[in-house]
Design a protein around this motif. Structure first.
Motif, PDB file in Angstrom:
ATOM      1  N   LYS A 284       0.827  -1.222   0.000  1.00  0.00           N
ATOM      2  CA  LYS A 284       0.000   0.000   0.000  1.00  0.00           C
ATOM      3  C   LYS A 284       0.851   1.257   0.000  1.00  0.00           C
ATOM      4  CE  LYS A 284      -3.980  -2.141   0.403  1.00  0.00           C
ATOM      5  NZ  LYS A 284      -4.848  -2.244  -0.768  1.00  0.00           N
ATOM      6  N   PHE A 285       2.065   1.147   0.584  1.00  0.00           N
ATOM      7  CA  PHE A 285       2.963   2.297   0.663  1.00  0.00           C
ATOM      8  C   PHE A 285       4.283   1.935   0.006  1.00  0.00           C
ATOM      9  CE2 PHE A 285       6.349   4.758   2.742  1.00  0.00           C
ATOM     10  CZ  PHE A 285       5.867   6.048   2.589  1.00  0.00           C
ATOM     11  N   GLU A 286       4.637   2.692  -1.037  1.00  0.00           N
ATOM     12  CA  GLU A 286       5.904   2.467  -1.741  1.00  0.00           C
ATOM     13  C   GLU A 286       6.817   3.667  -1.512  1.00  0.00           C
ATOM     14  OE1 GLU A 286       4.855   2.044  -5.857  1.00  0.00           O
ATOM     15  OE2 GLU A 286       3.217   0.647  -5.416  1.00  0.00           O
ATOM     16  N   VAL A 287       8.123   3.434  -1.627  1.00  0.00           N
ATOM     17  CA  VAL A 287       9.083   4.518  -1.454  1.00  0.00           C
ATOM     18  C   VAL A 287       9.735   4.836  -2.794  1.00  0.00           C
ATOM     19  CG1 VAL A 287      11.221   5.246  -0.323  1.00  0.00           C
ATOM     20  CG2 VAL A 287       9.550   3.858   0.937  1.00  0.00           C
ATOM     21  N   TYR A 288       9.790   6.126  -3.112  1.00  0.00           N
ATOM     22  CA  TYR A 288      10.531   6.565  -4.305  1.00  0.00           C
ATOM     23  C   TYR A 288      11.705   7.408  -3.827  1.00  0.00           C
ATOM     24  CZ  TYR A 288      11.772   8.518  -8.809  1.00  0.00           C
ATOM     25  OH  TYR A 288      12.478   8.869  -9.939  1.00  0.00           O
ATOM     26  N   GLU A 289      12.910   6.983  -4.170  1.00  0.00           N
ATOM     27  CA  GLU A 289      14.116   7.684  -3.740  1.00  0.00           C
ATOM     28  C   GLU A 289      14.427   8.818  -4.725  1.00  0.00           C
ATOM     29  OE1 GLU A 289      18.600   6.371  -2.273  1.00  0.00           O
ATOM     30  OE2 GLU A 289      17.201   4.852  -2.974  1.00  0.00           O
ATOM     31  N   THR A 290      14.400  10.063  -4.242  1.00  0.00           N
ATOM     32  CA  THR A 290      14.611  11.211  -5.140  1.00  0.00           C
ATOM     33  C   THR A 290      16.067  11.642  -5.217  1.00  0.00           C
ATOM     34  OG1 THR A 290      14.212  12.730  -3.308  1.00  0.00           O
ATOM     35  CG2 THR A 290      12.333  12.222  -4.742  1.00  0.00           C
ATOM     36  N   GLY A 291      16.866  11.262  -4.207  1.00  0.00           N
ATOM     37  CA  GLY A 291      18.180  11.884  -4.115  1.00  0.00           C
ATOM     38  C   GLY A 291      17.985  13.341  -3.725  1.00  0.00           C
ATOM     39  N   ASP A 292      18.927  14.181  -4.066  1.00  0.00           N
ATOM     40  CA  ASP A 292      18.882  15.589  -3.679  1.00  0.00           C
ATOM     41  C   ASP A 292      17.768  16.309  -4.439  1.00  0.00           C
ATOM     42  OD1 ASP A 292      19.346  18.183  -2.980  1.00  0.00           O
ATOM     43  OD2 ASP A 292      21.521  18.060  -3.199  1.00  0.00           O
ATOM     44  N   LEU A 293      16.860  16.942  -3.693  1.00  0.00           N
ATOM     45  CA  LEU A 293      15.723  17.644  -4.319  1.00  0.00           C
ATOM     46  C   LEU A 293      16.160  18.846  -5.142  1.00  0.00           C
ATOM     47  CD1 LEU A 293      13.047  17.652  -1.464  1.00  0.00           C
ATOM     48  CD2 LEU A 293      13.369  16.015  -3.300  1.00  0.00           C
TER      49      LEU A 293
ATOM     50  N   ASP B 264      18.022  19.064 -10.923  1.00  0.00           N
ATOM     51  CA  ASP B 264      16.989  19.144 -11.960  1.00  0.00           C
ATOM     52  C   ASP B 264      16.366  17.770 -12.196  1.00  0.00           C
ATOM     53  OD1 ASP B 264      16.889  21.735 -12.531  1.00  0.00           O
ATOM     54  OD2 ASP B 264      18.011  21.672 -14.417  1.00  0.00           O
ATOM     55  N   GLY B 265      15.053  17.755 -12.338  1.00  0.00           N
ATOM     56  CA  GLY B 265      14.389  16.487 -12.670  1.00  0.00           C
ATOM     57  C   GLY B 265      14.307  15.499 -11.529  1.00  0.00           C
TER      58      GLY B 265
ATOM     59  N   LEU C  29       8.679  24.488  -8.396  1.00  0.00           N
ATOM     60  CA  LEU C  29       8.503  24.508  -9.856  1.00  0.00           C
ATOM     61  C   LEU C  29       9.042  23.228 -10.498  1.00  0.00           C
ATOM     62  CD1 LEU C  29       9.299  28.228 -10.716  1.00  0.00           C
ATOM     63  CD2 LEU C  29       7.065  27.106 -10.708  1.00  0.00           C
ATOM     64  N   SER C  30      10.091  22.666  -9.920  1.00  0.00           N
ATOM     65  CA  SER C  30      10.649  21.405 -10.416  1.00  0.00           C
ATOM     66  C   SER C  30       9.583  20.303 -10.381  1.00  0.00           C
ATOM     67  CB  SER C  30      11.862  21.016  -9.570  1.00  0.00           C
ATOM     68  OG  SER C  30      12.259  19.692  -9.829  1.00  0.00           O
ATOM     69  N   LEU C  31       8.868  20.224  -9.258  1.00  0.00           N
ATOM     70  CA  LEU C  31       7.802  19.214  -9.120  1.00  0.00           C
ATOM     71  C   LEU C  31       6.691  19.471 -10.142  1.00  0.00           C
ATOM     72  CD1 LEU C  31       4.769  18.814  -7.529  1.00  0.00           C
ATOM     73  CD2 LEU C  31       6.343  16.891  -7.641  1.00  0.00           C
ATOM     74  N   LEU C  32       6.258  20.719 -10.261  1.00  0.00           N
ATOM     75  CA  LEU C  32       5.154  21.052 -11.183  1.00  0.00           C
ATOM     76  C   LEU C  32       5.549  20.806 -12.637  1.00  0.00           C
ATOM     77  CD1 LEU C  32       3.834  24.316  -9.469  1.00  0.00           C
ATOM     78  CD2 LEU C  32       2.672  22.103  -9.545  1.00  0.00           C
ATOM     79  N   ASN C  33       6.784  21.160 -12.982  1.00  0.00           N
ATOM     80  CA  ASN C  33       7.242  20.927 -14.359  1.00  0.00           C
ATOM     81  C   ASN C  33       7.384  19.441 -14.675  1.00  0.00           C
ATOM     82  OD1 ASN C  33       7.446  23.508 -15.687  1.00  0.00           O
ATOM     83  ND2 ASN C  33       9.041  24.020 -14.207  1.00  0.00           N
ATOM     84  N   SER C  34       7.836  18.657 -13.693  1.00  0.00           N
ATOM     85  CA  SER C  34       7.897  17.204 -13.879  1.00  0.00           C
ATOM     86  C   SER C  34       6.496  16.647 -14.126  1.00  0.00           C
ATOM     87  CB  SER C  34       8.512  16.521 -12.646  1.00  0.00           C
ATOM     88  OG  SER C  34       9.880  16.823 -12.533  1.00  0.00           O
ATOM     89  N   ALA C  35       5.524  17.123 -13.333  1.00  0.00           N
ATOM     90  CA  ALA C  35       4.135  16.659 -13.495  1.00  0.00           C
ATOM     91  C   ALA C  35       3.603  17.041 -14.871  1.00  0.00           C
ATOM     92  CB  ALA C  35       3.253  17.248 -12.402  1.00  0.00           C
ATOM     93  N   LEU C  36       3.953  18.228 -15.333  1.00  0.00           N
ATOM     94  CA  LEU C  36       3.494  18.705 -16.647  1.00  0.00           C
ATOM     95  C   LEU C  36       4.087  17.858 -17.768  1.00  0.00           C
ATOM     96  CD1 LEU C  36       1.851  21.115 -17.872  1.00  0.00           C
ATOM     97  CD2 LEU C  36       4.025  22.309 -18.118  1.00  0.00           C
TER      98      LEU C  36
END
Length: 351
Positions: A60-69, A72-73, A112-119
């Motif tokens: 039900k809960f998964e982890v996504y490793e982002t590294g340094d926020l 870019d990307g 903005l990085s998150l929003l642009n990734s979603a876009l």
């Protein structure tokens, strides 16, 4: 017509290992969604994952490793197979050498990085809710009797930072933090206007957040790393003996109410798209927290500071009626919030 998401849909929760993020993930799981929680490292998220696996079952809960926020990307892969996003992660830096770059610009660019990734990559994303703060509403230069609503903006904080920089004064870390919240939220609404994404966007603006830590911490060090709940906990532990501390805008909200607001903002996106939601249960003082704790834990009379008992709450300057109307939040009172906060940590503090 805004398309809604159903239970079983996948929701990305950024910052899921944090104080607010873990509660947001919990409320989505409770409502029947699958949650993908981001963490800088998988190891950092292991405790939260174990807790949710035990509570809701594996998968039900998964982890996504982002590294340094900052890179870019960072969210490009995270947004690919989710139906909605709760963006809770936010940089909190109070020791920056360059607050404009390390606090304000970082808050704007990571949002903005998150929003642009979603876009770009979030083909299934229908809704995005972003955690901001009442700091982007509460303008310190407002008239003393002004009641703040979602129509207010705290643009003066960034102006103050720029003036401090121009005059060669050190930039106050808290003013930089406040400015970062305002500027990041301004950037969200500019993004919506300019990019016209297919997904809805709403923002959640909590006042000071207290309430239970989740998962219940295993060590006192975990409590000390918490940015806000420890304000209450340190009266219980005896580490703070001065209940006269004043935060200026003494408004609070329970972390579980904040978390539920994120779920409701996404589930009611036809109503919440393009809207800001101020979250505040009411006002408080730390003296009231000490009074509540001394009454609830008489055996700790010698540990919990007495101060000046019986202090009244300051006047409420925040109108939460929009969140009650649109999100149906039934706010917890201060006593409940204080006692729930302590309930989650008292196993660490013996007499």
């Amino acid at each position: 017509m805004v398309s809604s998401i159903q239970a079983g849909a996948r929701v990305l929760v950024t910052g899921a290992t944090g104080y607010v993020g873990a509660q947001v993930a919990d409320q989505f799981l409770k409502a029947g969604y699958v949650v993908v929680g981001t963490s800088r490292t998988a190891a950092k998220a292991q405790g939260v994952k174990n807790y949710f696996d035990d509570k809701y079952g594996a998968g039900k809960f998964e982890v996504y490793e982002t590294g340094d926020l900052v890179k870019d990307g960072a969210f490009d892969g995270a947004v690919k197979d989710v139906d909605a996003i709760a963006h809770v992660a936010s940089p909190v830096v109070f020791n920056a050498t360059d607050p404009i770059k390390e606090v304000i610009e970082l808050a704007v660019s990571s949002t903005l990085s998150l929003l642009n990734s979603a876009l770009k990559y979030g083909k299934n994303v229908k809704h995005v809710v972003v955690t901001s703060s009442v700091a982007s509403i509460a303008d310190g230069t407002a008239a003393p009797d002004h009641v703040f609503t979602e129509a207010d903006w705290n643009d003066v904080a960034f102006e103050t930072v720029l003036k401090q920089k121009e005059s060669g004064q050190p930039i106050h870390p808290f003013v930089a933090y406040v400015a970062s919240k305002n500027e990041a939220e301004r950037a969200i609404w500019r993004f919506k206007e300019e990019k016209k994404p297919a997904f809805t966007i709403s923002t959640i603006l909590p006042s000071f957040v207290y309430g239970p830590m989740l998962p219940p911490p295993a060590t006192v060090q975990e409590v000390q790393a918490n940015t806000t709940a420890k304000e209450i906990i340190f009266y219980y532990s005896g580490e703070n003996q001065d209940p006269s501390k004043d935060l200026g805008l003494n408004a609070f909200v329970d972390v579980t109410d904040v978390a539920l607001a994120h779920v409701r903002a996404i589930e009611r996106a036809d109503k919440t798209d393009g809207q800001r939601y101020l979250l505040s249960s009411g006002t408080f003082t730390f003296q009231q927290a000490a009074d509540i704790l001394r009454e609830a834990y008489p055996e700790r009379q010698n540990i919990i500071a007495k101060g000046q008992p019986g202090q009244k709450s300051p006047e409420n300057k925040f109108d939460h009626s929009k969140s009650v109307r649109d999100l149906d939040i039934k706010y917890k009172d201060f006593k409940t919030t204080v006692l729930d906060t302590i309930d989650s940590v008292k196993h660490l503090y013996k007499l």
